[in-house]
Motif scaffolding. Structure first.
Motif, short mmCIF file in Angstrom:
data_model
loop_
_atom_site.label_atom_id
_atom_site.label_comp_id
_atom_site.label_asym_id
_atom_site.label_seq_id
_atom_site.Cartn_x
_atom_site.Cartn_y
_atom_site.Cartn_z
N VAL A 184 -4.46 11.68 3.91
CA VAL A 184 -3.58 10.61 3.40
C VAL A 184 -4.38 10.36 2.18
CG1 VAL A 184 -2.05 10.27 5.13
CG2 VAL A 184 -4.15 8.87 4.73
N GLU A 185 -3.56 9.83 1.13
CA GLU A 185 -3.99 9.16 -0.33
C GLU A 185 -3.43 8.02 -0.43
OE1 GLU A 185 -4.89 10.25 -4.79
OE2 GLU A 185 -3.81 11.59 -3.67
N THR A 186 -4.30 6.87 -0.53
CA THR A 186 -3.55 5.39 -0.73
C THR A 186 -3.58 5.08 -2.15
OG1 THR A 186 -5.69 4.57 -0.26
CG2 THR A 186 -4.21 4.88 1.67
N LYS B 149 0.89 -0.94 0.14
CA LYS B 149 -0.06 0.06 0.07
C LYS B 149 0.85 1.17 0.03
CE LYS B 149 -4.43 -1.10 0.76
NZ LYS B 149 -5.52 -0.48 -0.20
N THR B 150 0.95 2.11 -0.94
CA THR B 150 1.51 3.16 -1.00
C THR B 150 0.58 4.43 -0.41
OG1 THR B 150 0.52 3.88 -3.33
CG2 THR B 150 2.80 2.69 -2.98
N ILE B 151 1.42 5.33 0.34
CA ILE B 151 0.80 6.48 1.08
C ILE B 151 1.34 7.63 0.66
CG2 ILE B 151 0.30 7.56 3.36
CD1 ILE B 151 -0.88 5.09 3.06
N PHE C 54 -4.03 4.98 7.33
CA PHE C 54 -2.58 4.88 7.30
C PHE C 54 -2.28 3.75 8.17
CE2 PHE C 54 1.60 7.52 8.44
CZ PHE C 54 2.30 6.39 7.65
N LYS C 55 -2.83 3.28 9.19
CA LYS C 55 -2.57 2.13 9.93
C LYS C 55 -2.79 0.85 9.06
CE LYS C 55 -3.81 0.03 14.26
NZ LYS C 55 -4.75 0.32 15.70
N ARG C 56 -4.06 0.81 8.26
CA ARG C 56 -4.10 -0.19 7.42
C ARG C 56 -3.29 -0.52 6.29
NH1 ARG C 56 -9.78 1.63 8.54
NH2 ARG C 56 -9.72 2.91 6.62
#
Length: 371
Positions: free
Chosen positions: A138-140, A121-123, A241-243
Motif C-alpha cells: 500500500v502507498e499512502t 489519509k489516501t491509500i 493501512f490501519k493507521r
C-alpha cells in the motif's frame, strides 16, 4: 546628443497612469496564486461559473463575496511561501496552515472559528507480480480540506488520490453541489473511504495467498518457515493501512452525528453512510492484523516442528553410529588379551554384532517415529 532616453523617461509615468488595472489571472502580481494551484473555480447554484480554466484565488474570493456561491481551490504539495497568500486571503488559522503544508499528518477533524480542517489519509494498492519480503503493498498520501461558509480549499500530498475525477462528477450533479462546501467535503470523504474498500479487497487476496502457501506442503528443498519475511512485510503494510483508517472513525462520527453550522443537515445524513462504510473497513483491517498474527505464529510453529524433527533424526543417527564407534573404540585400545582377538571368525562375528545392533536400534527408533 540623442533626446530618445529623455523622451522615454517622460513617457513611462504617463503610460503607468493610463494603463488599466487587470483583475484577471496574473501569477506575477498576485501573491495568492502559485504553481501549486491545480484548479480554482467558483460555483453558484450548483454550477461552475464560466470563466478561465483556473481563476486567481483572490479573484475567486472576490466573486464569491460579491455575487454569492462558493469557491473550490485545489492545491498539490504547496510550499509555505506558495500557500501563505491563499491562507491570508481566506483567513486560515496558522496551525491548520502548518499542518496542511507539512505532510504525514494524522487523520483528524479540527474547528478553527468558521473553518473546519479535515485530514484524510489516501491509500493506493501497489500492484505486484509476486509478494516478497520487500514488496510495497500500500502507498499512502494525504488530502487536507479547509471547509468554510463560502469556500473549500483542498491540499493534496503524494502522487495518488487525485481529485480531478471527483470534481468532474460533482459538476455533473448540480443538485448535490448546490448544497455548498459541505457537499464537497462529503464527496471527498466518500471518495477516500471507497478507496479503502477497494484496497481492503486487494489486501484480502494477498493474505489468502500467503495463508494457503503457509499451510500447503512445502516444495522440495524449501524449508518450513521460509514465508516469515513475506508475512511480516504484509503485516507492516496492514499496520500502515490501519493507521490511516482507525483515527478517521471519530471525525466521521462527529460529522454524521453532531450538528454543525458548516454542514448542511441533508449532507449530514450522507456522512452516516460514509461512517458506516469506514467502520466496516476498520473491522476488516483489524481482522487482517489478527489473521496475520495467527498465520505468523503458525509459520513459526511449523518451523519449530521442522527443527525438532531434524534434531530427532540427527539424534537417532547419532545413537545408531554410537554402537560401531564404541565397539571399534574398545578393540582399538591394543591390549594383548582381547575377547576373540586371535579367533579366525572373530572379525566377522564383531561386524555381524555391529550390524545387528544397528538394525535393532534403527527399527526401534523408526517404530517410535524418530526416523
Amino acid at each position: 546628443m540623442s533626446m530618445l532616453p529623455y523622451l522615454r523617461a517622460a513617457v513611462r509615468p504617463a503610460l503607468r497612469r493610463s494603463t488599466p488595472v487587470q483583475s484577471g489571472y496574473d501569477t506575477t502580481r498576485d501573491p495568492s496564486t502559485s504553481s501549486a494551484v491545480v484548479d480554482c473555480a467558483v460555483y453558484r447554484g450548483g454550477r461552475r461559473v464560466q470563466g478561465p480554466l483556473c481563476l486567481n484565488p483572490r479573484e475567486a474570493m472576490r466573486r464569491v463575496r460579491e455575487d454569492g456561491g462558493f469557491a473550490w481551490i485545489g492545491l498539490h504539495e504547496p510550499t509555505e511561501a506558495e500557500f501563505a497568500g491563499i491562507a491570508a486571503a481566506f483567513g486560515l488559522h496558522p496551525l491548520a496552515v502548518e499542518d496542511a503544508v507539512h505532510a504525514h499528518q494524522r487523520p483528524k477533524l479540527e474547528r478553527y472559528d468558521d473553518t473546519l480542517f479535515t485530514v484524510f489519509k489516501t491509500i493506493h494498492y501497489v500492484e505486484h507480480a509476486q509478494l516478497t519480503a520487500t514488496s510495497e503493498v500500500v502507498e499512502t498520501g494525504e488530502v487536507m480540506c479547509f471547509t468554510g461558509p463560502d469556500f473549500v480549499i483542498t491540499v493534496r500530498h503524494g502522487g495518488q488520490g487525485s481529485l480531478k475525477g471527483l470534481r468532474h462528477r460533482l459538476q455533473d450533479d448540480p443538485e448535490l453541489l448546490a448544497k455548498g462546501p459541505s457537499a464537497v467535503l462529503h464527496s471527498i470523504a466518500d471518495h477516500v473511504v471507497d478507496g479503502y474498500i477497494a484496497v481492503a479487497s486487494a489486501v484480502q487476496d494477498d493474505i489468502d495467498e500467503v495463508e494457503s502457501e503457509v499451510f500447503a506442503a512445502p516444495a522440495k528443498g524449501s524449508p518450513r518457515g521460509a514465508d516469515a519475511g513475506r508475512i511480516y512485510q504484509l503485516k507492516r503494510e496492514v499496520l500502515e493501512f490501519k493507521r490511516a483508517v482507525s483515527p478517521l472513525l471519530r471525525p466521521m462520527e462527529l460529522l454524521s452525528e453532531r450538528p454543525m453550522r458548516l454542514v448542511d443537515p441533508d449532507i449530514q445524513k450522507y456522512f452516516r453512510d460514509v461512517a458506516d462504510h469506514l467502520a466496516r473497513v476498520h473491522e476488516q483491517v483489524i481482522g487482517f492484523d489478527e489473521l496475520l498474527n495467527s498465520i505468523l505464529q503458525a509459520n513459526l510453529a511449523q518451523a519449530t516442528v521442522a527443527q525438532n524433527e531434524d534434531m530427532r533424526k540427527i539424534t537417532s543417527w547419532a545413537a545408531i553410529i554410537a554402537v560401531p564407534t564404541m565397539i571399534c573404540g574398545v578393540y582399538g585400545m591394543n591390549f594383548e588379551h582381547m575377547p576373540e582377538l586371535h579367533w579366525r571368525y572373530g572379525y566377522p562375528m564383531v561386524m555381524a554384532a555391529i550390524a545387528a545392533s544397528c538394525f535393532v536400534i534403527h527399527r526401534s527408533l523408526r517404530r517410535h517415529g524418530w526416523l
